[in-house]
Design an enzyme around this catalytic site. Structure first.
Site, PDB file in Angstrom:
ATOM      1  N   ARG A 293       0.829  -1.220   0.058  1.00 51.24           N
ATOM      2  CA  ARG A 293      -0.040  -0.060  -0.142  1.00 51.24           C
ATOM      3  C   ARG A 293       0.790   1.140   0.144  1.00 51.24           C
ATOM      4  O   ARG A 293       0.462   2.248  -0.536  1.00 51.24           O
ATOM      5  CB  ARG A 293      -0.797   0.095   1.184  1.00 51.24           C
ATOM      6  CG  ARG A 293      -1.831  -1.129   1.440  1.00 51.24           C
ATOM      7  CD  ARG A 293      -3.107  -0.597   0.739  1.00 51.24           C
ATOM      8  NE  ARG A 293      -4.157  -1.524   0.770  1.00 51.24           N
ATOM      9  CZ  ARG A 293      -5.236  -1.732   1.662  1.00 51.24           C
ATOM     10  NH1 ARG A 293      -5.392  -0.885   2.612  1.00 51.24           N
ATOM     11  NH2 ARG A 293      -6.117  -2.852   1.480  1.00 51.24           N
TER      12      ARG A 293
ATOM     13  N   ASP B 242     -16.510  10.920   9.426  1.00 47.07           N
ATOM     14  CA  ASP B 242     -15.339   9.916   9.053  1.00 47.07           C
ATOM     15  C   ASP B 242     -13.917  10.578   9.136  1.00 47.07           C
ATOM     16  O   ASP B 242     -13.894  11.755   9.327  1.00 47.07           O
ATOM     17  CB  ASP B 242     -15.188   9.602   7.264  1.00 47.07           C
ATOM     18  CG  ASP B 242     -14.581   8.169   6.946  1.00 47.07           C
ATOM     19  OD1 ASP B 242     -15.033   7.180   7.051  1.00 47.07           O
ATOM     20  OD2 ASP B 242     -13.358   8.471   6.964  1.00 47.07           O
TER      21      ASP B 242
HETATM   22  C1  LIG Z   1     -15.037   0.321   4.823  1.00 51.67           C
HETATM   23  S1  LIG Z   1     -15.639   1.816   5.308  1.00 51.67           S
HETATM   24  C2  LIG Z   1     -17.137   1.662   6.032  1.00 51.67           C
HETATM   25  C3  LIG Z   1     -18.148   2.490   5.254  1.00 51.67           C
HETATM   26  C4  LIG Z   1     -19.531   2.293   5.685  1.00 51.67           C
HETATM   27  N1  LIG Z   1     -19.816   2.358   6.905  1.00 51.67           N
HETATM   28  C5  LIG Z   1     -20.104   0.848   5.405  1.00 51.67           C
HETATM   29  O1  LIG Z   1     -20.227  -0.034   6.213  1.00 51.67           O
HETATM   30  O2  LIG Z   1     -20.453   0.540   3.989  1.00 51.67           O
HETATM   31  C6  LIG Z   1     -14.341   2.235   6.627  1.00 51.67           C
HETATM   32  C7  LIG Z   1     -14.401   3.920   6.729  1.00 51.67           C
HETATM   33  O3  LIG Z   1     -13.549   3.975   8.375  1.00 51.67           O
HETATM   34  C8  LIG Z   1     -12.883   5.311   8.038  1.00 51.67           C
HETATM   35  N2  LIG Z   1     -12.166   5.194   9.313  1.00 51.67           N
HETATM   36  C9  LIG Z   1     -10.778   4.285   9.540  1.00 51.67           C
HETATM   37  N3  LIG Z   1     -10.377   4.788  10.678  1.00 51.67           N
HETATM   38  C10 LIG Z   1     -11.164   5.671  11.393  1.00 51.67           C
HETATM   39  C11 LIG Z   1     -11.140   6.404  12.661  1.00 51.67           C
HETATM   40  N4  LIG Z   1     -10.086   6.119  13.449  1.00 51.67           N
HETATM   41  N5  LIG Z   1     -12.166   7.249  12.790  1.00 51.67           N
HETATM   42  C12 LIG Z   1     -13.108   7.637  11.799  1.00 51.67           C
HETATM   43  N6  LIG Z   1     -13.155   6.842  10.610  1.00 51.67           N
HETATM   44  C13 LIG Z   1     -12.082   5.921  10.274  1.00 51.67           C
HETATM   45  C14 LIG Z   1     -12.112   4.997   6.800  1.00 51.67           C
HETATM   46  O4  LIG Z   1     -11.651   6.378   6.550  1.00 51.67           O
HETATM   47  C15 LIG Z   1     -13.244   4.388   6.057  1.00 51.67           C
HETATM   48  O5  LIG Z   1     -13.912   5.405   5.282  1.00 51.67           O
END
Ligand SMILES: C[S@@+](CC[C@H](N)C(=O)[O-])C[C@H]1O[C@@H](n2cnc3c(N)ncnc32)[C@H](O)[C@@H]1O
Length: 255
Positions: A20, A125
């Site tokens: 990555r 987010d």
């Molecule tokens: C796979 S997506 C999930 C999207 C949606 N909730 C779904 O289930 O379709 C995970 C998201 O978590 C966010 N994320 C990762 N670490 C985080 C943190 N410490 N605080 C807030 N968001 C975070 C990432 O930026 C990403 O957009």
């Protein structure tokens, strides 16, 4: 990364991290990982830090992901005590698909008189990049594959010409969702209380103690009797807040 945003990787993830980040290190013309880590530790390099978080996490999401969760909401929300002014939080919203799906559902419930008109959705987010895109509310058609033709007609605009293959949310949906940046691993205040909270597909990045801490702090913002959603594959988190399982990935706060 662990201290700042809770991302937790064991040694088995070394090659994943390498694949990555290596192209980015090469693009910046750096000598290697040590130099890149130096940049990430420099507080004036916040944009590069964001970039690294984006590269290490996945933002995969789509409309009406886990349809049973939305069926449950449709069934339960009209019985909520605060149904006149429901408040929903999409706590790792990515590009906003989850929040806009919920907005379509709530709008339908409002039109049929089953909930009141003063509902609102907060979507947060950690990634500035996904939030910018979420606010624009333009999506590749494929991500709306689970949206019914009727909802597509009533709540979306289909792109033509250069924008063919893209779909935009109409203002009546867009205006109901407020986006903001929030790191789940740092204290958050001034939010809530909410009737419904989505925390789906984000805990995967955290180690067990961080998961429990995040879930308990998020649940402080959920009203007693409110609904809490995790990704079905994530199982139940052993949090201290009492929860009752409703269906896989859906829980009611006891109290
Ligand atoms: C796979 S997506 C999930 C999207 C949606 N909730 C779904 O289930 O379709 C995970 C998201 O978590 C966010 N994320 C990762 N670490 C985080 C943190 N410490 N605080 C807030 N968001 C975070 C990432 O930026 C990403 O957009």
């Amino acid at each position: 990364m662990y201290a700042a945003v809770g991302l937790s990787y064991n040694d088995s993830k070394k090659s994943l991290i390498h694949s990555r980040l290596a192209p980015r290190i090469q693009k910046l013309g750096l000598s290697g990982f040590a130099e890149y880590v130096g940049i990430l530790e420099d507080e004036s390099e916040a944009a590069e830090f964001q970039m690294a978080v984006d590269l290490l996490t996945t933002n995969e999401t789509y409309f009406f992901r886990e349809p049973k969760h939305y069926d449950l909401l449709q069934q339960e929300l009209p019985n909520f005590p605060d149904k006149a002014a429901l408040k929903v939080w999409s706590a790792a919203s990515s590009f906003g698909d989850e929040a806009y799906s919920t907005a379509m559902l709530l709008s339908d419930l409002q039109v049929s008189g089953r909930i009141g008109p003063n509902w609102s959705i907060v979507a947060t987010d950690i990634s500035h990049r996904v939030l910018l895109s979420a606010k624009e509310a333009v999506f590749p058609e494929d991500r709306l594959r689970a949206v019914t033709p009727d909802r597509l007609r009533r709540y979306c605009l289909r792109g033509e010409g250069e924008s063919a293959g893209q779909v935009m949310m109409q203002d009546k949906i867009r205006s109901r969702v407020q986006f903001g940046q929030l790191n789940l691993c740092k204290p958050f205040g001034g939010l809530g209380p909410f009737d419904v909270i989505f925390l789906r597909n984000v805990l995967i990045y955290f180690d067990p103690p961080t998961k429990v801490d995040v879930v308990d702090r998020v649940l402080e913002l959920l009203k007693p009797g409110g609904l809490f959603f995790l990704g079905t594959a994530e199982g139940r988190v052993p949090c201290k807040t009492p929860l009752q399982t409703v269906i896989p990935g859906a829980f009611r706060k006891v109290g």
